[in-house]
Design a protein around this motif. Structure first.
Motif, PDB file in Angstrom:
ATOM      1  N   THR A   1      -1.774  -2.024   3.911  1.00 34.62           N
ATOM      2  CA  THR A   1      -0.473  -1.928   4.564  1.00 34.62           C
ATOM      3  C   THR A   1       0.104  -3.303   4.868  1.00 34.62           C
ATOM      4  N   LEU A   2       1.392  -3.468   4.580  1.00 33.71           N
ATOM      5  CA  LEU A   2       2.098  -4.713   4.852  1.00 33.71           C
ATOM      6  C   LEU A   2       2.599  -4.742   6.294  1.00 33.71           C
ATOM      7  N   PRO A   3       2.781  -5.938   6.847  1.00 42.26           N
ATOM      8  CA  PRO A   3       3.277  -6.036   8.226  1.00 42.26           C
ATOM      9  C   PRO A   3       4.603  -5.316   8.439  1.00 42.26           C
ATOM     10  N   ASN A   4       5.525  -5.424   7.503  1.00 33.86           N
ATOM     11  CA  ASN A   4       6.858  -4.869   7.721  1.00 33.86           C
ATOM     12  C   ASN A   4       6.904  -3.352   7.660  1.00 33.86           C
ATOM     13  N   ARG A   5       5.764  -2.714   7.440  1.00 35.13           N
ATOM     14  CA  ARG A   5       5.725  -1.256   7.424  1.00 35.13           C
ATOM     15  C   ARG A   5       5.115  -0.696   8.703  1.00 35.13           C
ATOM     16  N   SER A   6       4.623  -1.576   9.566  1.00 40.72           N
ATOM     17  CA  SER A   6       3.843  -1.114  10.706  1.00 40.72           C
ATOM     18  C   SER A   6       4.669  -0.360  11.737  1.00 40.72           C
ATOM     19  N   LEU A   7       5.967  -0.667  11.850  1.00 42.97           N
ATOM     20  CA  LEU A   7       6.784   0.032  12.830  1.00 42.97           C
ATOM     21  C   LEU A   7       6.908   1.504  12.494  1.00 42.97           C
ATOM     22  N   VAL A   8       6.698   1.845  11.228  1.00 40.77           N
ATOM     23  CA  VAL A   8       6.790   3.232  10.794  1.00 40.77           C
ATOM     24  C   VAL A   8       5.474   3.960  11.023  1.00 40.77           C
ATOM     25  N   VAL A   9       4.361   3.290  10.774  1.00 39.65           N
ATOM     26  CA  VAL A   9       3.083   3.999  10.769  1.00 39.65           C
ATOM     27  C   VAL A   9       2.456   4.140  12.144  1.00 39.65           C
ATOM     28  N   ARG A  10       2.949   3.441  13.158  1.00 39.88           N
ATOM     29  CA  ARG A  10       2.370   3.592  14.497  1.00 39.88           C
ATOM     30  C   ARG A  10       2.960   4.808  15.200  1.00 39.88           C
ATOM     31  N   THR A  11       2.861   5.937  14.560  1.00 33.89           N
ATOM     32  CA  THR A  11       3.385   7.184  15.099  1.00 33.89           C
ATOM     33  C   THR A  11       2.412   8.291  14.754  1.00 33.89           C
ATOM     34  N   ASP A  12       2.811   9.527  15.049  1.00 30.58           N
ATOM     35  CA  ASP A  12       1.964  10.666  14.713  1.00 30.58           C
ATOM     36  C   ASP A  12       1.798  10.810  13.214  1.00 30.58           C
ATOM     37  N   SER A  13       2.654  10.147  12.432  1.00 29.46           N
ATOM     38  CA  SER A  13       2.527  10.255  10.977  1.00 29.46           C
ATOM     39  C   SER A  13       1.243   9.628  10.481  1.00 29.46           C
ATOM     40  N   CYS A  14       0.535   8.946  11.350  1.00 28.13           N
ATOM     41  CA  CYS A  14      -0.754   8.374  10.957  1.00 28.13           C
ATOM     42  C   CYS A  14      -1.726   9.456  10.504  1.00 28.13           C
ATOM     43  N   LYS A  15      -1.488  10.693  10.908  1.00 26.66           N
ATOM     44  CA  LYS A  15      -2.410  11.769  10.562  1.00 26.66           C
ATOM     45  C   LYS A  15      -2.084  12.373   9.203  1.00 26.66           C
ATOM     46  N   GLY A  16      -1.071  11.904   8.551  1.00 26.94           N
ATOM     47  CA  GLY A  16      -0.720  12.459   7.248  1.00 26.94           C
ATOM     48  C   GLY A  16       0.336  11.615   6.586  1.00 26.94           C
TER      49      GLY A  16
ATOM     50  N   ASP B   1      -0.353  -6.819  17.181  1.00 29.47           N
ATOM     51  CA  ASP B   1       0.400  -5.592  16.871  1.00 29.47           C
ATOM     52  C   ASP B   1       0.136  -5.147  15.438  1.00 29.47           C
ATOM     53  N   TYR B   2       0.119  -6.098  14.534  1.00 26.03           N
ATOM     54  CA  TYR B   2      -0.147  -5.793  13.131  1.00 26.03           C
ATOM     55  C   TYR B   2      -1.562  -5.237  12.962  1.00 26.03           C
ATOM     56  N   ALA B   3      -2.513  -5.804  13.713  1.00 23.10           N
ATOM     57  CA  ALA B   3      -3.908  -5.354  13.606  1.00 23.10           C
ATOM     58  C   ALA B   3      -4.096  -3.943  14.149  1.00 23.10           C
ATOM     59  N   ALA B   4      -3.200  -3.523  15.049  1.00 14.92           N
ATOM     60  CA  ALA B   4      -3.383  -2.234  15.733  1.00 14.92           C
ATOM     61  C   ALA B   4      -2.594  -1.099  15.091  1.00 14.92           C
ATOM     62  N   ILE B   5      -2.012  -1.314  13.920  1.00 16.15           N
ATOM     63  CA  ILE B   5      -1.115  -0.310  13.346  1.00 16.15           C
ATOM     64  C   ILE B   5      -1.818   0.994  12.995  1.00 16.15           C
ATOM     65  N   ASP B   6      -3.136   0.967  12.810  1.00 16.79           N
ATOM     66  CA  ASP B   6      -3.845   2.184  12.421  1.00 16.79           C
ATOM     67  C   ASP B   6      -4.837   2.649  13.486  1.00 16.79           C
ATOM     68  N   ASN B   7      -4.648   2.179  14.723  1.00 15.09           N
ATOM     69  CA  ASN B   7      -5.590   2.550  15.783  1.00 15.09           C
ATOM     70  C   ASN B   7      -5.583   4.043  16.088  1.00 15.09           C
ATOM     71  N   GLU B   8      -4.469   4.723  15.809  1.00 15.38           N
ATOM     72  CA  GLU B   8      -4.379   6.158  16.093  1.00 15.38           C
ATOM     73  C   GLU B   8      -4.713   7.011  14.869  1.00 15.38           C
ATOM     74  N   LEU B   9      -5.143   6.380  13.813  1.00 16.76           N
ATOM     75  CA  LEU B   9      -5.461   7.107  12.583  1.00 16.76           C
ATOM     76  C   LEU B   9      -6.702   7.960  12.778  1.00 16.76           C
ATOM     77  N   GLY B  10      -6.613   9.244  12.412  1.00 16.16           N
ATOM     78  CA  GLY B  10      -7.759  10.128  12.545  1.00 16.16           C
ATOM     79  C   GLY B  10      -8.918   9.701  11.664  1.00 16.16           C
ATOM     80  N   THR B  11     -10.134   9.792  12.202  1.00 15.68           N
ATOM     81  CA  THR B  11     -11.320   9.377  11.453  1.00 15.68           C
ATOM     82  C   THR B  11     -12.366  10.471  11.333  1.00 15.68           C
ATOM     83  N   ASN B  12     -12.165  11.570  12.045  1.00 17.19           N
ATOM     84  CA  ASN B  12     -13.129  12.667  11.963  1.00 17.19           C
ATOM     85  C   ASN B  12     -12.440  13.967  12.346  1.00 17.19           C
TER      86      ASN B  12
END
Length: 395
Positions: A55-70, A280-291
């Motif tokens: 993931t590129l930095p300029n996409r992170s504002l989009v992915v730090r949402t519930d869309s991380c699950k899909g 902020d860039y490092a945390a873009i996938d912190n809410e991504l489901g892992t299990n």
């Protein structure tokens, strides 16, 4: 050995839920008794984290949402399982991808990757994989003559297991953000370094006509594993000690702030990060489901596991090793086998580059690498020649 000092149940890990202060206080009061009989070097914590590996930095504002699950981002992810002791000993990472044999692995010796690589269709941690990891860990510490205490969060993918040299302790539900060392900064420290490498990768190619989005598509799972391995190795023991201490463990740790990578030597980094900070860039996938989490059929699944029946939800990867859905392929390039002659040519070029740039210490490291490759090639040719001689003698 006990199966665990806290009952493992069918509950959510609940990292995003509200944390009850009384639960945190009560746990920290019990922590000394839970750790009794174990030195800090034998007290471990392990946890999974999702990683959008390209993931590129300029996409992170989009992915730090519930869309991380899909959605589209979920097709560019892996799960990373990290474990470390209160004194900073780091175990080999477990990486879970979607393909058992990504095309970029062709000709690669997996044992040299620095990680344990597994796969299933969702790139998730599942109970069978967790059991296998624990049993392997038990054998490792049995061989070392050690008994360890492993703190782990409470989720469906982490079943209890009766082991000889690894004792499990499950953290209280909905408290991992306050009580789990991995969540207190250890995972973040690894991700900071990983994202830094993506920025370096882009900056090194910024003069090319290829758009950054196309460059990102060329990053494959093998690249991610190499960057991940290097990033994990750079996380300092003092950082890990501070995180354990912050979560209430009796560890003497320096009082300074957690160490974070700097961009002082990369003045163009702002052009890549834009208005974002590196954390902020490092945390873009912190809410991504892992299990897996509780679903409508959770009761059936618990009884199924109790009866020892296979779990249909474990999503075994396609035996062919290819992605199960062509649209979900995360591999855009296939790595061909490199000959020894080609490797030596590249090393020679790299050595010339370091000398021209005045990087003499690095040039010596490159020379050592060349000597090592020469030795490997000499051994390979010796085996080939011996094989030819043996065949001739048998005629």
């Amino acid at each position: 050995m006990e199966k665990g000092k806290n009952i493992k149940g069918a509950v959510l890990s609940g990292e995003a839920a509200d944390v009850r202060e009384e639960d945190v206080t009560s746990w920290k009061e019990r922590l000394g008794d839970l750790c009794k009989g174990y030195d800090p070097k034998d007290i471990f914590n392990a946890d999974e984290t999702g990683l959008f590996f390209r993931t590129l930095p300029n996409r992170s504002l989009v992915v730090r949402t519930d869309s991380c699950k899909g959605g589209k981002q979920s097709k560019e992810r892996i799960t990373v399982f990290l474990a470390a002791s209160a004194m900073g000993e780091k175990l080999k990472p477990l990486v879970i991808g979607k393909s058992a044999n990504p095309r970029c692995f062709k000709g690669v010796n997996k044992t040299a990757l620095g990680v344990q690589y597994e796969a299933n269709k969702k790139a998730w941690m599942v109970s069978d994989l967790f059991r296998s990891w624990l049993k392997s860990l038990d054998r490792k510490f049995a061989a070392a003559g050690r008994n360890i205490l492993m703190f782990i969060d409470n989720c469906l993918a982490h079943p209890t297991l009766d082991l000889e040299h690894v004792e499990l302790v499950f953290l209280p539900p909905n408290t991992t953000s306050r009580l789990q060392p991995m969540d207190a900064g250890i995972i973040q420290a690894m991700k900071l370094r990983y994202r830094r490498r993506i920025v370096q990768h882009l900056l090194a190619r910024i003069d090319q006509e290829t758009p950054a989005s196309e460059l990102a598509k060329q990053v494959n799972v093998l690249d991610a594993i190499m960057w991940l391995t290097a990033s994990w190795s750079e996380v300092q023991p003092t950082t890990i000690q501070k995180c354990f201490s912050h979560c209430g463990f009796a560890v003497e740790a320096p009082s300074s702030e957690l160490d974070e990578p700097e961009f002082d030597e990369l003045p163009a980094a702002e052009s890549v990060l834009g208005d974002q900070t590196l954390p902020d860039y490092a945390a873009i996938d912190n809410e991504l489901g892992t299990n897996e989490t509780l679903s409508d059929d959770w009761e059936n699944r618990i009884f199924q596991e109790a009866r020892g029946e296979p779990d249909d939800h474990d999503d075994a990867v396609d035996a062919s090793g290819d992605e199960c859905d062509a649209e979900e392929s995360t591999e855009s390039t296939e790595v061909r086998e490199v000959s020894g002659k080609e490797a030596l040519s590249c090393i020679s070029t790299l050595q010339q580059f370091t000398l021209q740039r005045g990087l003499s210490p690095m040039a010596m490291d490159v020379e050592k690498l060349g000597a090592f490759v020469n030795k490997l090639e000499a051994q390979r040719k010796e085996k080939l020649q011996q094989g030819t001689l043996d065949s001739w003698l048998q005629k």
